[in-house]
Design a protein around this motif. Structure first.
Motif, short mmCIF file in Angstrom:
data_model
loop_
_atom_site.label_atom_id
_atom_site.label_comp_id
_atom_site.label_asym_id
_atom_site.label_seq_id
_atom_site.Cartn_x
_atom_site.Cartn_y
_atom_site.Cartn_z
N PRO A 159 70.90 -38.92 79.17
CA PRO A 159 69.73 -38.63 78.32
C PRO A 159 69.73 -37.20 77.75
O PRO A 159 70.04 -36.24 78.44
N GLY A 173 73.67 -45.98 70.06
CA GLY A 173 73.00 -47.27 70.21
C GLY A 173 72.38 -47.51 71.57
O GLY A 173 72.56 -48.58 72.16
N THR A 174 71.67 -46.52 72.07
CA THR A 174 70.99 -46.67 73.36
C THR A 174 69.47 -46.61 73.24
O THR A 174 68.77 -46.88 74.22
N ALA A 175 68.96 -46.24 72.08
CA ALA A 175 67.51 -46.02 71.93
C ALA A 175 66.74 -47.32 72.05
O ALA A 175 67.25 -48.41 71.78
N THR A 176 65.51 -47.20 72.48
CA THR A 176 64.60 -48.33 72.62
C THR A 176 63.25 -47.90 72.03
O THR A 176 62.97 -46.70 71.92
N PRO A 177 62.41 -48.88 71.64
CA PRO A 177 61.25 -48.54 70.81
C PRO A 177 60.30 -47.51 71.41
O PRO A 177 59.79 -46.65 70.69
N ARG A 178 60.06 -47.57 72.71
CA ARG A 178 59.10 -46.62 73.25
C ARG A 178 59.64 -45.19 73.20
O ARG A 178 58.93 -44.26 72.80
N ARG A 179 60.91 -45.01 73.56
CA ARG A 179 61.49 -43.66 73.48
C ARG A 179 61.58 -43.19 72.04
O ARG A 179 61.43 -41.99 71.75
N GLY A 215 59.48 -44.04 69.56
CA GLY A 215 58.13 -43.67 69.14
C GLY A 215 57.73 -42.30 69.68
O GLY A 215 57.16 -41.47 68.97
N THR A 216 58.05 -42.06 70.95
CA THR A 216 57.67 -40.81 71.59
C THR A 216 58.34 -39.61 70.91
O THR A 216 57.68 -38.64 70.52
N LEU A 270 66.95 -53.00 65.69
CA LEU A 270 65.84 -53.32 64.78
C LEU A 270 64.49 -53.00 65.44
O LEU A 270 63.56 -52.56 64.75
N ALA A 271 64.39 -53.24 66.73
CA ALA A 271 63.15 -52.91 67.45
C ALA A 271 62.90 -51.40 67.36
O ALA A 271 61.76 -50.95 67.17
N TYR A 328 61.82 -50.49 63.76
CA TYR A 328 60.42 -50.82 63.53
C TYR A 328 59.49 -49.83 64.24
O TYR A 328 58.46 -49.43 63.69
N GLN A 381 56.63 -47.52 62.63
CA GLN A 381 55.28 -47.43 63.21
C GLN A 381 54.90 -45.97 63.49
O GLN A 381 53.73 -45.62 63.45
N MET A 418 50.20 -44.66 69.76
CA MET A 418 50.98 -45.68 70.46
C MET A 418 50.05 -46.70 71.12
O MET A 418 49.00 -46.36 71.65
N ALA A 441 62.74 -57.09 68.74
CA ALA A 441 61.64 -56.42 68.03
C ALA A 441 60.38 -57.27 68.12
O ALA A 441 59.27 -56.75 68.30
N TYR A 473 58.97 -57.13 71.70
CA TYR A 473 58.25 -55.87 71.93
C TYR A 473 56.90 -55.90 71.22
O TYR A 473 55.89 -55.43 71.76
N TYR A 483 66.60 -54.24 79.72
CA TYR A 483 66.96 -52.86 79.32
C TYR A 483 65.84 -52.22 78.50
O TYR A 483 65.40 -51.10 78.77
N ASP A 535 63.06 -49.18 79.79
CA ASP A 535 62.89 -47.94 79.03
C ASP A 535 61.45 -47.73 78.60
O ASP A 535 61.09 -46.65 78.13
N ARG A 562 73.24 -47.81 79.63
CA ARG A 562 73.54 -46.44 79.22
C ARG A 562 73.71 -45.56 80.45
O ARG A 562 73.22 -45.89 81.53
#
Lengths: 305, 305
Positions: free
Chosen positions: A157, A185-191, A193-194, A220-221, A224, A228, B1, B221, B224, B261, B265, B302
């Protein structure tokens, strides 16, 4: 529900990020892909990179390809072509080749920065000023892309403050745009957004973009989630071409056609034609000669879409 | 959020939705997959379907497989096994085979309903009462799954009111759970959020689940977005196995490992072990004999995940 923007600008990156991990294709093949991409209606195209030809043989023809861009430019077409650079020298090459929009990439993760460009993050950040001077002296736009913004393939991280420090330095200098990139390519929507909400808070009016790979299925998640969070610029690649040869495990930019499908369903205008984007993905797949990870290329649009 | 739930229940559907479009595999192979799936820590498993063996040959062994479930049940394991049915007769078969959790599917799209079960939506909705009586007489749980909730492969977009009417009928009768299914993989996050928010407003305390396919790349997406809308139950399939033989273009449930995954996260507890889920996806791929669309199976977790 979050308020969504009414418009998002897609930058087509298949010709640079999409091709750089592939076996080199001919200049003619690149021009064929470019024609298909321009026909989608996309307004921004990352055309090539001015980096080491020995490290990225697929883009060793950057100067030759840049010369071909003129006939796809104004007044014939309303497309902005940009090139990625990793050093002031690369910026000088891009300018000499006729580009007037430059992306300078700084890795927020020190190990990735050293593996990628032979310099640590701090040294690469200091060089923003040099690249900006070259851009300004030639009336070119400069975008700073923060790479490995969520994770480093070597260190894990990335501390968000490392990203914010680069963004602050770039904005203090007055660069034209900022982009935050999920290089591996490790990101996820909550991280997503933060971090992007934090970035928004320090950049003022500077346009903010985001760049995702679909390596772990959440591309894509994450895109999006970025929208947002207020991002109005997204990179994508027809067919889902793409990856970073210096980031183990990286594969596949988010596919432009899959992104256009999702944004259209969200009443977000991109100006990009979905059918023509699927056609361009088919052209990319034929020219590359192996199956691409696009979903829409296989499944097509929905009925009544 | 948005506020996210602290916990989401994943129902593993590889053994039913995952297998039903595939060439039939042996009972021993199914037991091997079941062992791998139970080892992930998942608490709910859709084990099979009691439907026409001629229409779904891959699940023609439903009775035999159901007999094998006992040794994976309490007191040895804390797993709830369910079976999908499409008629009161299917429910009777499931009960006779020892299942005590039944999913009865109603297609909101009339054409899909007729193609799938030979009855229109209204007739299938009326039959909820019969299936519920069978469940109650045998102390079994009943979930109603609304299929083709966003789009029909034949008719295009499904009017949201058709979904809400089925949900209202089911809740008025007092079924135990509701699930909303994107049967053909066309849903996108904004449409998911809109419909599921409407459903939430009419179901009161009835637990709500959602079911997505990744056919057009937006499966995660959409999942989520469902969680953002307050859904706390999601179907997924190890390896991304799955599809509906009666819905052209449908392919691939969202992959359990990719979902775990993404939720990990997001600080959402699923009780499912990621490494063991990737292992189970590998088992599924070996047993099926062709590459599965899972991302994590290729890319892995990851670093520092």
């Amino acid at each position: 529900m979050s308020d969504l923007p009414s418009q998002v600008t897609i930058r087509e990156v298949s010709l640079r990020d999409g091709l750089q991990i592939e076996e080199p294709i001919s200049l003619d093949a690149k021009i064929e892909l470019l024609e298909a991409v321009v026909a989608t209606g996309v307004r921004e195209v990352e055309a090539t990179a001015f980096v080491s030809p020995s490290k990225v043989p697929a883009l060793a023809d950057a100067e030759q390809f840049a010369a071909e861009l003129k006939r796809f430019s104004a007044p014939h077409f309303d497309v902005e072509f940009s090139a990625l650079v990793a050093s002031p020298n690369g910026a000088r090459r891009a300018i000499a080749a006729g580009l007037n929009s430059i992306e300078y990439v700084v890795s927020a993760a020190d190990s990735h920065s050293r593996a990628n460009v032979g310099r640590g993050t701090e040294e690469a950040t200091v060089a923003i000023a040099d690249v900006l001077r070259i851009a300004r002296d030639n009336e070119a736009k400069l975008e700073v892309i923060v790479a490995t913004a969520w994770d480093c393939p070597f260190d894990g991280p990335t501390a968000p403050q490392r990203v914010l420090d680069i963004v602050t330095a770039a904005c203090d200098l007055g660069v034209d745009r900022i982009a935050i990139a999920d290089t591996i390519g490790t990101a996820t929507p909550r991280r997503v957004g933060t971090l992007l909400t934090q970035v928004q808070q320090i950049i003022g009016d500077t346009p903010l973009g985001a760049h995702f790979h679909n390596t772990r299925g959440a591309g894509l998640a994450s895109a999006y989630a970025a929208v947002q969070a207020g991002v109005t610029r997204l990179d994508a690649s027809v067919g889902g071409l793409g990856g970073c040869p210096f980031a183990p495990g990286a594969s596949g930019n988010i596919a432009t056609e899959d992104l256009v499908y999702l944004l259209r369903d969200s009443d977000i205008d991109t100006g990009v034609d979905l059918d023509r984007t699927i056609e361009a993905a088919g052209v990319a797949q034929r020219l590359i000669g192996h199956e691409l990870p696009s979903s829409l290329l296989r499944a097509g649009d929905r009925i009544g879409g």
